[in-house]
Design a protein around this motif. Structure first.
Motif, PDB file in Angstrom:
ATOM      1  N   GLY A  22       8.071   2.967 -17.222  1.00 44.97           N
ATOM      2  CA  GLY A  22       8.009   4.052 -16.253  1.00 44.97           C
ATOM      3  C   GLY A  22       8.108   5.444 -16.836  1.00 44.97           C
ATOM      4  N   ARG A  23       8.245   5.554 -18.178  1.00 40.42           N
ATOM      5  CA  ARG A  23       8.315   6.897 -18.784  1.00 40.42           C
ATOM      6  C   ARG A  23       6.982   7.625 -18.629  1.00 40.42           C
ATOM      7  NH1 ARG A  23      10.572   5.959 -24.657  1.00 40.42           N
ATOM      8  NH2 ARG A  23       9.129   4.250 -24.410  1.00 40.42           N
ATOM      9  N   ALA A  24       5.891   6.892 -18.697  1.00 47.45           N
ATOM     10  CA  ALA A  24       4.557   7.460 -18.483  1.00 47.45           C
ATOM     11  C   ALA A  24       4.054   6.957 -17.131  1.00 47.45           C
ATOM     12  CB  ALA A  24       3.611   7.014 -19.590  1.00 47.45           C
ATOM     13  N   GLU A  25       3.029   7.594 -16.621  1.00 49.86           N
ATOM     14  CA  GLU A  25       2.392   7.110 -15.404  1.00 49.86           C
ATOM     15  C   GLU A  25       1.769   5.750 -15.685  1.00 49.86           C
ATOM     16  OE1 GLU A  25       2.134   8.524 -12.264  1.00 49.86           O
ATOM     17  OE2 GLU A  25       3.601   9.966 -13.019  1.00 49.86           O
ATOM     18  N   PHE A  26       1.751   4.880 -14.686  1.00 47.11           N
ATOM     19  CA  PHE A  26       1.148   3.564 -14.857  1.00 47.11           C
ATOM     20  C   PHE A  26      -0.318   3.695 -15.253  1.00 47.11           C
ATOM     21  CE2 PHE A  26      -1.390   0.060 -13.169  1.00 47.11           C
ATOM     22  CZ  PHE A  26      -0.829  -1.001 -13.858  1.00 47.11           C
ATOM     23  N   GLU A  46      -2.375  -4.988  -5.840  1.00 51.09           N
ATOM     24  CA  GLU A  46      -2.565  -3.645  -5.290  1.00 51.09           C
ATOM     25  C   GLU A  46      -2.888  -2.647  -6.397  1.00 51.09           C
ATOM     26  OE1 GLU A  46      -3.002  -0.420  -2.806  1.00 51.09           O
ATOM     27  OE2 GLU A  46      -2.980  -2.551  -2.292  1.00 51.09           O
ATOM     28  N   LEU A  47      -2.275  -2.834  -7.573  1.00 54.82           N
ATOM     29  CA  LEU A  47      -2.572  -1.958  -8.709  1.00 54.82           C
ATOM     30  C   LEU A  47      -4.025  -2.120  -9.134  1.00 54.82           C
ATOM     31  CD1 LEU A  47       0.735  -2.552 -10.660  1.00 54.82           C
ATOM     32  CD2 LEU A  47       0.008  -0.401  -9.597  1.00 54.82           C
ATOM     33  N   PHE A  48      -4.508  -3.347  -9.088  1.00 55.30           N
ATOM     34  CA  PHE A  48      -5.915  -3.597  -9.409  1.00 55.30           C
ATOM     35  C   PHE A  48      -6.812  -2.850  -8.422  1.00 55.30           C
ATOM     36  CE2 PHE A  48      -9.905  -5.854  -8.945  1.00 55.30           C
ATOM     37  CZ  PHE A  48     -10.319  -5.969 -10.267  1.00 55.30           C
ATOM     38  N   HIS A  49      -6.518  -2.965  -7.130  1.00 57.96           N
ATOM     39  CA  HIS A  49      -7.343  -2.289  -6.117  1.00 57.96           C
ATOM     40  C   HIS A  49      -7.332  -0.773  -6.286  1.00 57.96           C
ATOM     41  CE1 HIS A  49      -8.352  -5.890  -3.973  1.00 57.96           C
ATOM     42  NE2 HIS A  49      -7.077  -6.246  -3.910  1.00 57.96           N
ATOM     43  N   ARG A  50      -6.213  -0.225  -6.711  1.00 61.24           N
ATOM     44  CA  ARG A  50      -6.092   1.224  -6.884  1.00 61.24           C
ATOM     45  C   ARG A  50      -6.838   1.733  -8.117  1.00 61.24           C
ATOM     46  NH1 ARG A  50       0.344   2.394  -5.699  1.00 61.24           N
ATOM     47  NH2 ARG A  50       0.276   1.605  -3.562  1.00 61.24           N
ATOM     48  N   HIS A  51      -6.755   0.990  -9.209  1.00 59.05           N
ATOM     49  CA  HIS A  51      -7.205   1.534 -10.491  1.00 59.05           C
ATOM     50  C   HIS A  51      -8.485   0.923 -11.052  1.00 59.05           C
ATOM     51  CE1 HIS A  51      -3.567   3.929 -10.863  1.00 59.05           C
ATOM     52  NE2 HIS A  51      -2.893   2.875 -10.446  1.00 59.05           N
ATOM     53  N   ALA A  52      -8.847  -0.267 -10.641  1.00 62.30           N
ATOM     54  CA  ALA A  52     -10.001  -0.949 -11.240  1.00 62.30           C
ATOM     55  C   ALA A  52     -11.329  -0.223 -11.021  1.00 62.30           C
ATOM     56  CB  ALA A  52     -10.087  -2.394 -10.754  1.00 62.30           C
ATOM     57  N   GLU A  57       0.822  -1.211   0.000  1.00 63.74           N
ATOM     58  CA  GLU A  57       0.000   0.000   0.000  1.00 63.74           C
ATOM     59  C   GLU A  57       0.856   1.260   0.000  1.00 63.74           C
ATOM     60  OE1 GLU A  57      -0.355  -2.239   2.756  1.00 63.74           O
ATOM     61  OE2 GLU A  57      -1.784  -3.439   1.625  1.00 63.74           O
ATOM     62  N   GLN A  58       2.101   1.156   0.461  1.00 63.94           N
ATOM     63  CA  GLN A  58       2.990   2.316   0.553  1.00 63.94           C
ATOM     64  C   GLN A  58       3.840   2.507  -0.703  1.00 63.94           C
ATOM     65  OE1 GLN A  58       5.332   1.893   4.089  1.00 63.94           O
ATOM     66  NE2 GLN A  58       3.568   1.979   5.454  1.00 63.94           N
ATOM     67  N   LEU A  59       3.786   1.549  -1.610  1.00 67.34           N
ATOM     68  CA  LEU A  59       4.601   1.633  -2.817  1.00 67.34           C
ATOM     69  C   LEU A  59       3.894   2.436  -3.892  1.00 67.34           C
ATOM     70  CD1 LEU A  59       5.816  -2.080  -3.080  1.00 67.34           C
ATOM     71  CD2 LEU A  59       7.046  -0.131  -2.114  1.00 67.34           C
ATOM     72  N   GLY A  60       4.664   3.114  -4.723  1.00 70.89           N
ATOM     73  CA  GLY A  60       4.116   3.795  -5.884  1.00 70.89           C
ATOM     74  C   GLY A  60       3.777   2.772  -6.956  1.00 70.89           C
ATOM     75  N   ASP A  61       3.023   3.198  -7.948  1.00 69.27           N
ATOM     76  CA  ASP A  61       2.608   2.283  -9.012  1.00 69.27           C
ATOM     77  C   ASP A  61       3.797   1.652  -9.728  1.00 69.27           C
ATOM     78  OD1 ASP A  61      -0.011   2.869  -8.380  1.00 69.27           O
ATOM     79  OD2 ASP A  61      -0.361   4.117 -10.149  1.00 69.27           O
TER      80      ASP A  61
END
Length: 194
Positions: free
Chosen positions: A74-78, A32-38, A12-16
């Motif tokens: 990583g050049r663009a935002e996830f 965690e990416l799924f929980h953040r963005h889905a 939860e503390q890590l960036g995308d």
């Protein structure tokens, strides 16, 4: 060694971008990416294509992102990279979207709604305009419609939309301006005749 330090922190503390990197060694970190963005992505796709396709497209988007995570540089935002994958899937279904808008224009029934009674009085006016708006949206070309709906329903910034559609920022602004102008004219025409 940097990866070991990253993985030792709670996900939860890590960036995308850190989560994408960590998922190479720990595939569950991708969850965690799924929980953040889905949720936001699902709401957007549901408005575009309806609930059934939204479930499928969000699942397909995350499956593709997981399989191709090694290509994320990583050049663009996830989020922009993810929405780009989703936009490609939506483009495959653009005929379905156009049919959905045309059906909404004919029937006045929004296929993206869950059937829950409107709780706010402003919705009555929006609902009355819904079929006219759907007809006008169906008349837009696919890329103009995508740019406009990424802004309105996806709540993405112009810069994020440019990244998702892989277009220059100025082109995105022009497409959204053009789409808004066409919608305004179409709605004025409908209101004058209806």
């Amino acid at each position: 060694m940097a990866t070991a330090r990253v993985v030792s922190r709670p996900t939860e503390q890590l960036g995308d971008a850190e989560l994408v990197a960590a998922s190479s060694d720990d595939p569950e970190a991708f969850g965690e990416l799924f929980h953040r963005h889905a949720p936001r992505l699902h709401a957007y796709v549901k408005r575009r294509l309806g609930r059934t396709l939204a479930d499928d497209i969000v699942a397909e988007t995350f499956a593709t992102a997981f399989r191709q995570r090694g290509k994320f540089d990583g050049r663009a935002e996830f989020a922009a990279w993810l929405w780009g994958i989703a936009s490609n899937s939506i483009a495959k279904h653009h005929r379905q979207e156009t049919r959905m808008f045309r059906a909404f224009a004919r029937t006045g029934v929004d296929p993206a709604e869950d059937g829950i009674a409107d709780l706010v009085s402003d919705r009555v006016t929006a609902t009355a305009q819904g079929p006219h708006l759907a007809k006008a949206l169906a008349a837009l070309n696919s890329q103009d419609r995508s740019a406009l709906l990424l802004l309105a329903w996806g709540e993405l910034s112009y810069a994020e939309i440019a990244a998702v559609l892989n277009l220059p920022l100025g082109t995105v602004k022009a497409k959204i301006h053009r789409a808004r102008t066409k919608l305004r004219k179409a709605l004025l025409r409908e209101n004058d005749h209806g």
